[in-house]
Write an enzyme that holds these catalytic residues in place. Structure first.
Site, PDB file in Angstrom:
ATOM      1  N   ASP A 228      33.712  -8.888 -41.720  1.00 21.08           N
ATOM      2  CA  ASP A 228      32.621  -9.862 -41.798  1.00 21.08           C
ATOM      3  C   ASP A 228      32.188 -10.143 -43.233  1.00 21.08           C
ATOM      4  O   ASP A 228      31.933 -11.289 -43.584  1.00 21.08           O
ATOM      5  CB  ASP A 228      31.399  -9.381 -41.008  1.00 21.08           C
ATOM      6  CG  ASP A 228      31.618  -9.382 -39.504  1.00 21.08           C
ATOM      7  OD1 ASP A 228      32.616  -9.953 -39.035  1.00 21.08           O
ATOM      8  OD2 ASP A 228      30.772  -8.796 -38.799  1.00 21.08           O
TER       9      ASP A 228
ATOM     10  N   GLY B 141      43.973  10.683 -46.338  1.00 20.23           N
ATOM     11  CA  GLY B 141      44.140  11.894 -45.554  1.00 20.23           C
ATOM     12  C   GLY B 141      42.840  12.520 -45.078  1.00 20.23           C
ATOM     13  O   GLY B 141      42.852  13.450 -44.287  1.00 20.23           O
TER      14      GLY B 141
ATOM     15  N   ARG C 261      33.156  -7.784 -46.322  1.00 23.08           N
ATOM     16  CA  ARG C 261      33.707  -6.944 -47.392  1.00 23.08           C
ATOM     17  C   ARG C 261      33.996  -7.744 -48.662  1.00 23.08           C
ATOM     18  O   ARG C 261      33.661  -7.332 -49.763  1.00 23.08           O
ATOM     19  CB  ARG C 261      34.981  -6.224 -46.957  1.00 23.08           C
ATOM     20  CG  ARG C 261      35.565  -5.351 -48.081  1.00 23.08           C
ATOM     21  CD  ARG C 261      36.849  -4.633 -47.703  1.00 23.08           C
ATOM     22  NE  ARG C 261      36.717  -3.788 -46.558  1.00 23.08           N
ATOM     23  CZ  ARG C 261      36.215  -2.553 -46.568  1.00 23.08           C
ATOM     24  NH1 ARG C 261      35.768  -2.037 -47.687  1.00 23.08           N
ATOM     25  NH2 ARG C 261      36.143  -1.853 -45.470  1.00 23.08           N
TER      26      ARG C 261
ATOM     27  N   GLU D 189      27.681   5.047 -37.786  1.00 21.88           N
ATOM     28  CA  GLU D 189      27.025   5.149 -39.090  1.00 21.88           C
ATOM     29  C   GLU D 189      25.528   4.890 -38.949  1.00 21.88           C
ATOM     30  O   GLU D 189      24.709   5.623 -39.512  1.00 21.88           O
ATOM     31  CB  GLU D 189      27.638   4.154 -40.084  1.00 21.88           C
ATOM     32  CG  GLU D 189      29.029   4.512 -40.525  1.00 21.88           C
ATOM     33  CD  GLU D 189      29.690   3.439 -41.380  1.00 21.88           C
ATOM     34  OE1 GLU D 189      29.008   2.457 -41.788  1.00 21.88           O
ATOM     35  OE2 GLU D 189      30.893   3.561 -41.650  1.00 21.88           O
TER      36      GLU D 189
ATOM     37  N   ARG E 172      30.508  -4.202 -41.458  1.00 23.37           N
ATOM     38  CA  ARG E 172      31.747  -4.524 -40.754  1.00 23.37           C
ATOM     39  C   ARG E 172      32.654  -5.217 -41.763  1.00 23.37           C
ATOM     40  O   ARG E 172      32.370  -6.337 -42.200  1.00 23.37           O
ATOM     41  CB  ARG E 172      31.453  -5.428 -39.554  1.00 23.37           C
ATOM     42  CG  ARG E 172      32.687  -5.818 -38.739  1.00 23.37           C
ATOM     43  CD  ARG E 172      33.082  -4.700 -37.796  1.00 23.37           C
ATOM     44  NE  ARG E 172      34.325  -4.909 -37.103  1.00 23.37           N
ATOM     45  CZ  ARG E 172      34.430  -5.317 -35.845  1.00 23.37           C
ATOM     46  NH1 ARG E 172      33.340  -5.601 -35.147  1.00 23.37           N
ATOM     47  NH2 ARG E 172      35.605  -5.433 -35.273  1.00 23.37           N
ATOM     48  N   GLY E 173      33.722  -4.558 -42.150  1.00 23.95           N
ATOM     49  CA  GLY E 173      34.579  -5.031 -43.225  1.00 23.95           C
ATOM     50  C   GLY E 173      35.039  -6.463 -43.100  1.00 23.95           C
ATOM     51  O   GLY E 173      34.941  -7.239 -44.050  1.00 23.95           O
TER      52      GLY E 173
END
Length: 196
Positions: free
Chosen positions: A29, A59, A31, A93, A26-27
């Site tokens: 939390d 994209g 990253r 994921e 979870r970014g």
């Protein structure tokens, strides 16, 4: 005691997969803390690591790209945090990891591993996250949520073997080192024979 090889040492890795390691987290939390350090240590060791901010192209359809990256990774490392289950992407994921071939090595950061595997109890952030997912779903989505819970139970049965619960800075560093050593030993690599 095994000789410690610094993270600049290269780990010889043979795999027919595009990536050696996939990091799921979870970014917001971790990253800019644990994930940045783990990514640098793994890439400095010569491993090709999938990190969404480094590998996704502008994209691309994110869901399909992440699923393909997981399938194309020999080792998958979900980093379970208090907020991980609040993200449908993270849970997808995790479900993809269980549904495809590859070694899964979970890390637990400031979360009790039993809350991940069995999201029950008032204090469980995973119970609260799943309640929120259920409150916003229809019948089809409910089936997906049940699959997420199943995946978490199957990622975490080896808690004593793979899980590294890290909480404080010094313990975090030791946890990362232990996790890297375990990745090497489980994969048949020797950190003692690598060059720097």
């Amino acid at each position: 005691m095994e000789e410690y090889i610094p993270p600049t040492a290269k780990i010889p890795f043979r795999s027919n997969k595009e990536y050696h390691v996939f990091l799921s987290f979870r970014g917001k939390d971790v990253r800019n803390t644990l994930v940045d350090h783990l990514y640098v240590a793994l890439t400095n060791a010569g491993l090709n690591v999938f990190l969404d901010s480094q590998k996704l192209k502008k994209g691309e359809i994110i869901g399909l790209s992440l699923e393909k990256a997981i399938e194309s990774s020999a080792i998958r490392i979900p980093i379970f945090t208090r907020g991980y289950a609040g993200s449908a992407w993270c849970l997808r994921e995790a479900a993809t990891m269980v549904n495809t071939q590859g070694l899964i090595i979970p890390l637990f950061y400031d979360v009790d591993p039993t809350h991940v595997r069995y999201p029950r109890g008032i204090s469980s952030p995973y119970k609260q996250a799943f309640e929120k997912h259920y409150s916003h779903c229809d019948h089809i989505q409910r089936q997906e949520i049940e699959w997420w819970k199943y995946a978490l139970q199957h990622i975490c049965p080896c808690l004593q073997l793979y899980g590294h619960s890290v909480r404080y800075q010094r313990k975090e560093i030791d946890g990362w080192k232990d996790a890297l050593k375990e990745i090497c030993s489980r994969s048949g690599w020797s950190m003692n024979t690598t060059g720097g």
